[in-house]
Design a protein around this motif. Structure first.
Motif, PDB file in Angstrom:
ATOM      1  N   ASN A 270      -4.461 -36.717-103.762  1.00 52.93           N
ATOM      2  CA  ASN A 270      -3.350 -37.986-102.293  1.00 52.93           C
ATOM      3  C   ASN A 270      -4.357 -37.351-101.450  1.00 52.93           C
ATOM      4  O   ASN A 270      -5.482 -37.137-100.964  1.00 52.93           O
ATOM      5  CB  ASN A 270      -2.874 -36.322-101.892  1.00 52.93           C
ATOM      6  N   ALA A 271      -4.497 -39.383-101.103  1.00 53.02           N
ATOM      7  CA  ALA A 271      -5.047 -39.461 -99.490  1.00 53.02           C
ATOM      8  C   ALA A 271      -4.980 -39.471 -98.417  1.00 53.02           C
ATOM      9  O   ALA A 271      -5.342 -39.102 -96.969  1.00 53.02           O
ATOM     10  CB  ALA A 271      -5.848 -41.520 -99.690  1.00 53.02           C
ATOM     11  N   LEU A 272      -3.977 -39.813 -98.879  1.00 55.57           N
ATOM     12  CA  LEU A 272      -2.675 -39.972 -96.984  1.00 55.57           C
ATOM     13  C   LEU A 272      -0.964 -39.772 -97.486  1.00 55.57           C
ATOM     14  O   LEU A 272      -0.837 -40.254 -98.855  1.00 55.57           O
ATOM     15  CB  LEU A 272      -2.517 -41.382 -96.576  1.00 55.57           C
ATOM     16  N   GLU A 273      -0.502 -38.732 -96.864  1.00 58.76           N
ATOM     17  CA  GLU A 273       1.043 -38.303 -97.146  1.00 58.76           C
ATOM     18  C   GLU A 273       1.385 -38.405 -95.622  1.00 58.76           C
ATOM     19  O   GLU A 273       1.369 -37.736 -94.939  1.00 58.76           O
ATOM     20  CB  GLU A 273       1.022 -37.150 -97.527  1.00 58.76           C
ATOM     21  N   VAL A 274       3.109 -39.184 -95.865  1.00 55.79           N
ATOM     22  CA  VAL A 274       3.753 -39.056 -94.854  1.00 55.79           C
ATOM     23  C   VAL A 274       5.008 -38.647 -95.198  1.00 55.79           C
ATOM     24  O   VAL A 274       6.105 -39.252 -96.333  1.00 55.79           O
ATOM     25  CB  VAL A 274       4.090 -40.696 -94.236  1.00 55.79           C
ATOM     26  N   TRP A 275       5.285 -38.015 -94.504  1.00 50.13           N
ATOM     27  CA  TRP A 275       6.841 -37.462 -94.696  1.00 50.13           C
ATOM     28  C   TRP A 275       7.760 -37.313 -93.691  1.00 50.13           C
ATOM     29  O   TRP A 275       7.413 -36.612 -92.818  1.00 50.13           O
ATOM     30  CB  TRP A 275       6.667 -36.294 -95.567  1.00 50.13           C
ATOM     31  N   LEU A 276       9.421 -37.267 -93.958  1.00 52.51           N
ATOM     32  CA  LEU A 276      10.489 -37.014 -93.091  1.00 52.51           C
ATOM     33  C   LEU A 276      10.631 -35.659 -92.900  1.00 52.51           C
ATOM     34  O   LEU A 276      10.935 -35.305 -94.331  1.00 52.51           O
ATOM     35  CB  LEU A 276      11.484 -37.367 -93.037  1.00 52.51           C
ATOM     36  N   GLU A 277      10.009 -34.574 -91.741  1.00 54.95           N
ATOM     37  CA  GLU A 277      10.359 -33.185 -92.047  1.00 54.95           C
ATOM     38  C   GLU A 277      11.380 -32.723 -90.883  1.00 54.95           C
ATOM     39  O   GLU A 277      11.749 -33.263 -89.962  1.00 54.95           O
ATOM     40  CB  GLU A 277       9.558 -32.503 -91.672  1.00 54.95           C
ATOM     41  N   GLU A 278      12.036 -31.792 -91.409  1.00 55.62           N
ATOM     42  CA  GLU A 278      12.797 -31.298 -90.341  1.00 55.62           C
ATOM     43  C   GLU A 278      12.051 -29.835 -89.851  1.00 55.62           C
ATOM     44  O   GLU A 278      11.417 -29.033 -90.357  1.00 55.62           O
ATOM     45  CB  GLU A 278      14.543 -29.950 -90.841  1.00 55.62           C
ATOM     46  N   ALA A 279      12.089 -30.077 -88.589  1.00 57.57           N
ATOM     47  CA  ALA A 279      11.075 -28.705 -87.644  1.00 57.57           C
ATOM     48  C   ALA A 279      11.725 -27.825 -87.111  1.00 57.57           C
ATOM     49  O   ALA A 279      12.970 -27.689 -87.871  1.00 57.57           O
ATOM     50  CB  ALA A 279      10.745 -29.425 -86.081  1.00 57.57           C
ATOM     51  N   SER A 280      10.911 -27.079 -87.282  1.00 56.41           N
ATOM     52  CA  SER A 280      10.867 -25.510 -87.380  1.00 56.41           C
ATOM     53  C   SER A 280       9.556 -24.763 -87.270  1.00 56.41           C
ATOM     54  O   SER A 280       8.336 -25.048 -88.038  1.00 56.41           O
ATOM     55  CB  SER A 280      11.405 -24.843 -89.482  1.00 56.41           C
ATOM     56  N   GLY A 281      10.006 -24.182 -85.361  1.00 54.72           N
ATOM     57  CA  GLY A 281       8.398 -22.884 -85.454  1.00 54.72           C
ATOM     58  C   GLY A 281       7.786 -24.084 -85.062  1.00 54.72           C
ATOM     59  O   GLY A 281       6.293 -23.773 -84.392  1.00 54.72           O
ATOM     60  N   LEU A 282       8.198 -25.482 -84.447  1.00 55.95           N
ATOM     61  CA  LEU A 282       7.197 -26.452 -83.835  1.00 55.95           C
ATOM     62  C   LEU A 282       7.171 -26.272 -82.049  1.00 55.95           C
ATOM     63  O   LEU A 282       7.942 -26.427 -81.755  1.00 55.95           O
ATOM     64  CB  LEU A 282       7.130 -28.322 -84.353  1.00 55.95           C
ATOM     65  N   ASP A 283       6.147 -26.466 -81.273  1.00 55.98           N
ATOM     66  CA  ASP A 283       6.471 -26.253 -79.836  1.00 55.98           C
ATOM     67  C   ASP A 283       6.839 -28.313 -79.629  1.00 55.98           C
ATOM     68  O   ASP A 283       7.166 -28.027 -78.479  1.00 55.98           O
ATOM     69  CB  ASP A 283       4.947 -25.964 -79.813  1.00 55.98           C
ATOM     70  N   GLU A 284       6.610 -28.976 -80.111  1.00 50.23           N
ATOM     71  CA  GLU A 284       6.576 -30.001 -79.912  1.00 50.23           C
ATOM     72  C   GLU A 284       7.855 -30.961 -80.233  1.00 50.23           C
ATOM     73  O   GLU A 284       8.233 -31.619 -79.980  1.00 50.23           O
ATOM     74  CB  GLU A 284       5.630 -31.080 -80.548  1.00 50.23           C
ATOM     75  N   VAL A 285       8.055 -29.834 -80.908  1.00 56.56           N
ATOM     76  CA  VAL A 285       9.502 -30.646 -81.580  1.00 56.56           C
ATOM     77  C   VAL A 285      10.615 -29.084 -81.510  1.00 56.56           C
ATOM     78  O   VAL A 285      10.806 -28.563 -82.438  1.00 56.56           O
ATOM     79  CB  VAL A 285       9.538 -31.090 -83.148  1.00 56.56           C
ATOM     80  N   ALA A 286      11.883 -30.008 -81.305  1.00 59.31           N
ATOM     81  CA  ALA A 286      13.026 -28.560 -80.953  1.00 59.31           C
ATOM     82  C   ALA A 286      12.909 -28.260 -83.080  1.00 59.31           C
ATOM     83  O   ALA A 286      13.222 -29.407 -83.478  1.00 59.31           O
ATOM     84  CB  ALA A 286      14.054 -29.869 -81.050  1.00 59.31           C
TER      85      ALA A 286
END
Length: 108
Positions: free
Chosen positions: A52-68
């Motif tokens: 894997n050189a690069l991975e981009v995924w849609l994630e659901e935020a949990s415990g991040l300061d930047e995203v609710a």
């Protein structure tokens, strides 16, 4: 690990459309191949020891300061650093910059 970034958005309905645009924006040599998924993509390298050189995924935020918690965002993991990784990040930033005020990059 590698470089880890997130991309927060004000318009989550556009995420599938943007995933396609991010993947299509990348330029890479024949050493790599793109594996597209409905919730992201992986840029693969023809080296089984580090595929894997690069991975981009849609994630659901949990415990991040930047995203609710519960909000969706793009998780970007650059396994390849240096000029290649920087070029891919710039290419993806060009896509998100076409939507002013909608996408914001942040470091994880």
């Amino acid at each position: 690990m590698g470089w880890e970034y997130g991309i927060r958005t004000q318009e989550p309905a556009r995420l599938p459309e943007i995933i396609q645009g991010l993947a299509a924006s990348l330029t890479y040599s024949s050493t790599y191949s793109l594996e597209l998924h409905t919730d992201g993509f992986v840029l693969l390298r023809g080296d089984e020891s580090w595929p894997n050189a690069l991975e981009v995924w849609l994630e659901e935020a949990s415990g991040l300061d930047e995203v609710a918690d519960g909000e969706r965002y793009f998780y970007c993991l650059f396994h390849i650093w240096g000029e290649e990784g920087r070029a891919w990040m710039q290419q993806m930033q060009e896509v998100t910059s076409r939507y002013p005020g909608i996408f914001e990059w942040f470091e994880l």
